[in-house]
Design an enzyme around this catalytic site. Structure first.
Site, PDB file in Angstrom:
ATOM      1  N   CYS A   2       0.838  -1.181   0.000  1.00 57.59           N
ATOM      2  CA  CYS A   2       0.000   0.000   0.000  1.00 57.59           C
ATOM      3  C   CYS A   2       0.872   1.228   0.000  1.00 57.59           C
ATOM      4  O   CYS A   2       2.074   1.171  -0.236  1.00 57.59           O
ATOM      5  CB  CYS A   2      -0.947   0.000   1.211  1.00 57.59           C
ATOM      6  SG  CYS A   2      -0.097  -0.015   2.800  1.00 57.59           S
ATOM      7  N   LEU A  50      -3.379  -2.242  -1.144  1.00 60.03           N
ATOM      8  CA  LEU A  50      -3.487  -3.238  -2.196  1.00 60.03           C
ATOM      9  C   LEU A  50      -3.493  -4.587  -1.492  1.00 60.03           C
ATOM     10  O   LEU A  50      -2.502  -4.986  -0.872  1.00 60.03           O
ATOM     11  CB  LEU A  50      -2.306  -3.145  -3.169  1.00 60.03           C
ATOM     12  CG  LEU A  50      -2.252  -4.198  -4.282  1.00 60.03           C
ATOM     13  CD1 LEU A  50      -3.420  -4.029  -5.240  1.00 60.03           C
ATOM     14  CD2 LEU A  50      -0.926  -4.119  -5.046  1.00 60.03           C
ATOM     15  N   GLU A  76       5.526  -6.337   2.639  1.00 64.49           N
ATOM     16  CA  GLU A  76       5.263  -7.725   3.019  1.00 64.49           C
ATOM     17  C   GLU A  76       6.303  -8.184   4.025  1.00 64.49           C
ATOM     18  O   GLU A  76       7.498  -7.883   3.872  1.00 64.49           O
ATOM     19  CB  GLU A  76       5.310  -8.648   1.786  1.00 64.49           C
ATOM     20  CG  GLU A  76       4.312  -8.312   0.695  1.00 64.49           C
ATOM     21  CD  GLU A  76       2.862  -8.530   1.102  1.00 64.49           C
ATOM     22  OE1 GLU A  76       2.629  -9.254   2.097  1.00 64.49           O
ATOM     23  OE2 GLU A  76       1.982  -7.966   0.439  1.00 64.49           O
ATOM     24  N   ASP A  99      -0.063 -10.237   7.573  1.00 61.42           N
ATOM     25  CA  ASP A  99       1.361 -10.348   7.873  1.00 61.42           C
ATOM     26  C   ASP A  99       1.853  -9.133   8.657  1.00 61.42           C
ATOM     27  O   ASP A  99       2.746  -9.227   9.494  1.00 61.42           O
ATOM     28  CB  ASP A  99       2.176 -10.516   6.593  1.00 61.42           C
ATOM     29  CG  ASP A  99       1.986  -9.361   5.616  1.00 61.42           C
ATOM     30  OD1 ASP A  99       0.826  -9.021   5.336  1.00 61.42           O
ATOM     31  OD2 ASP A  99       2.980  -8.825   5.122  1.00 61.42           O
TER      32      ASP A  99
END
Length: 641
Positions: A2, A50, A76, A99
């Protein structure tokens, strides 16, 4: 994946949550799936999302059990499952399957040292409501950028600089010291940006903001010592297992995933490991140029197809003749800062192509830095041999070098250009030779272009060398790369161009554990016998065929130099005309005209320098002149008429 952003008032007054919408809307492309923000007195943080992992439950901001901590995170965390299990065992309770939620509980468990437990690519903002402190941080390698600005009693941050320009009272002005460095290197190194007053957080750093003050500290750095007593076979095993481990770890996703494939060693190695890690065909994407001989020189599609067939991938390829005039303004708006590396165009085109099928893509970026893939890594090797030649032969060779042509768009012209460059730098010091390989124009020429600015006032490469203490020449260059070109050029353009189309790009060859291993490998193994990537090639001999392992290296760029001498020549003349340069008031028009003349006569290869000037002027028309990129596109297209 994002974009994050936020504001904290250092004097304790309330921050305005209404600004979150403005900052988020301008970066909607980074996160089209979701958005959110959290306000608490003097601090407000927000994000655009996203969705990649925990599609339904991963809404941000995230919070802990008692809502005393709040987080927005872009990126991530690849080892989140292991961390989650460890933290649950220790008594932490998770609300989601995201995550990113592990950062909250990792901070609870390990305090400010928690980034050292993370394996991933990220930037984050973590608000500790009890202690009234904000932490903003960036990953070890700098895969994800983070900009910040402090004016008066307000400190704001964002993944993209354009979000900061949405704040009241903020105007876009050029940082002239950064511009002088840009002319030398073709990009702007952290901590500066091309915008005056807007900084980039350095890699592996975290800013702590509390009690009205902000402090930036580095939490990780490369090993400085070569590991001795390790056999060559053991090094090869470490390379192979390290790449396989990293690729497998970074394939975790709840959405479709694929890989960029050029047919070079790095992308081919990633695809090979992906193929062994899944029972489904890997989706691969390749781009090529068609048309002139210069276009074909950059066309790697046959190599990519060879690798795709070898591993049975679901292969997609596209042959393009990009409309550069139409692309440049929009892409430079997305880049935030001008850049001279034409790989940003190629990266955008192949990202747009892949995004039709996948949301996550794996790239081979980083292999050249880790394992000695650039010609500059051979500088010591050849300089030592050159020094053994009789003085008469050295002098004759340098004379020949001065008259060699300088072009790059055919095999023999490229060899002549490289020979010319080597002969001009063979007797320079280690630091100066490295700079000569990387710079797009030397610092004296940059000073001529900007006579009012002393280019020596800020030298990021000098700072990078001063901050690197590796005991091996090859690893010393790796450390300087990690502090300069890799995060501020290659990774910056990779992030910005993939996120332009809402595509998450992962770089498994830059896994920090793999990087730490490579940084302890001696030059005698890494580029044994003067062979670039010698150890990596041997390590992958069981995975890739010889014609892929030993093919000539080709950059992931465009034949822009040939286009500037051809169909883009009119744009070059108009956008860098003496009148245009004079109106901008930053460069000497006579020096610019001389660069163009020398490039066209093949006296010097000024491809990168001219691209830097063109891209800066296009960027300036958008950001400094406050024009839309569509408006500037129409103007450039008119120059072709």
């Amino acid at each position: 994946m994002c974009g994050i952003y936020g504001i904290i008032h250092l004097d304790g007054t309330a921050a305005d949550p209404a600004l979150m919408e403005r900052m988020g809307n301008i970066t909607r492309h980074r996160g089209p799936d979701d958005h959110g923000w959290h306000a608490d007195g003097n601090c407000v943080i927000g994000m655009r999302r996203l969705s990649i992992i925990d599609l339904a439950g991963g809404h941000q901001p995230l919070t802990n059990e008692d809502e005393s901590l709040w987080l927005v995170c872009n990126g991530e965390i690849y080892n989140f499952r292991e961390l989650r299990e460890e933290l649950i065992t220790a008594g932490h309770r998770f609300r989601t399957g995201s995550d990113c939620e592990v950062l909250l509980h990792a901070y609870e468990a390990w305090g400010d040292e928690f980034p050292l437990r993370l394996n991933g690519m990220y930037n984050f903002a973590l608000w500790d409501a009890k202690r009234r402190r904000l932490l903003i941080g960036r990953d070890r390698i700098g895969v994800k950028p983070l900009y910040w600005r402090q004016d008066g009693q307000r400190l704001a941050f964002a993944t993209e600089a354009k979000a900061l320009l949405e704040l009241p009272g903020v105007t876009a002005e050029v940082d002239r010291v950064a511009l002088a460095s840009y002319l030398n290197l073709g990009y702007v190194s952290a901590p500066r940006s091309m915008f005056a007053g807007i900084s980039k957080l350095p890699v592996a750093s975290m800013m702590r903001i509390e009690d009205g003050t902000a402090h930036i500290g580095r939490y990780w750095s490369l090993p400085e010592k070569v590991e001795t007593g390790v056999s060559e076979n053991e090094w090869l095993e470490r390379i192979a297992t390290g790449i396989e481990r990293s690729v497998r770890m970074q394939m975790v996703s709840d959405v479709p995933i694929g890989a960029f494939l050029s047919g070079g060693i790095d992308s081919s190695a990633v695809v090979a490991c992906m193929a062994t890690a899944t029972s489904q065909p890997v989706k691969t994407y390749a781009i090529g140029f068609g048309g002139s001989a210069a276009d074909n020189f950059y066309n790697e599609l046959p190599y990519a197809k060879r690798v795709a067939e070898l591993f049975g991938s679901e292969h997609h390829e596209i042959v393009v003749k990009p409309d550069v005039v139409a692309l440049l303004p929009r892409l430079l708006w997305h880049m935030d800062e001008p850049i001279a590396d034409t790989a940003f165009i190629t990266t955008y085109l192949v990202s747009e192509f892949a995004r039709k099928d996948v949301t996550v893509i794996l790239s081979g970026v980083g292999g050249d830095e880790l394992f000695g893939g650039y010609r500059r890594y051979l500088g010591n090797h050849y300089a030592e041999r050159f020094s053994r030649l009789p003085r008469l032969l050295q002098g004759a060779a340098k004379q020949i070098g001065r008259i060699l042509p300088a072009d790059r768009h055919s095999k023999w012209l490229n060899i002549a250009r490289l020979a010319k460059g080597f002969l001009a730098t063979a007797e320079l010091s280690f630091e100066d030779r490295y700079r000569a390989y990387l710079q797009i124009m030397d610092r004296s020429l940059a000073s001529q272009l900007m006579p009012g600015i002393q280019s020596s006032s800020w030298d990021p490469l000098l700072d990078a060398f001063a901050g690197s203490h590796q005991d091996d020449p090859c690893n010393h260059m790796l450390a300087v790369d990690m502090a300069s070109q890799l995060p501020d050029d290659l990774l910056m353009l990779t992030d910005k161009m993939s996120m332009t189309v809402s595509l998450e790009c992962r770089v498994p060859l830059l896994d920090h554990e793999l990087l730490e291993m490579a940084a302890t490998m001696p030059e005698s193994v890494k580029i044994k016998g003067g062979v670039l990537k010698a150890a990596m090639k041997k390590a992958l001999a069981g995975h890739l065929p010889p014609d892929i392992l030993h093919r000539k290296k080709r950059g992931f760029g465009t034949p822009m130099g040939a286009w500037l001498k051809g169909e883009l020549g009119r744009v070059l003349d108009r956008i860098l005309s003496p009148e245009s340069i004079g109106r901008r008031g930053l460069f000497d028009p006579l020096v610019v005209s001389r660069l163009i003349a020398d490039h066209r006569a093949n006296r010097q290869d000024y491809t990168d320098a001219l691209i830097a000037l063109i891209n800066f002027e296009v960027w300036a028309r958008i950001y400094l002149d406050h024009r839309s990129h569509d408006d500037v596109t129409v103007e450039l297209q008119g120059m072709l008429a």
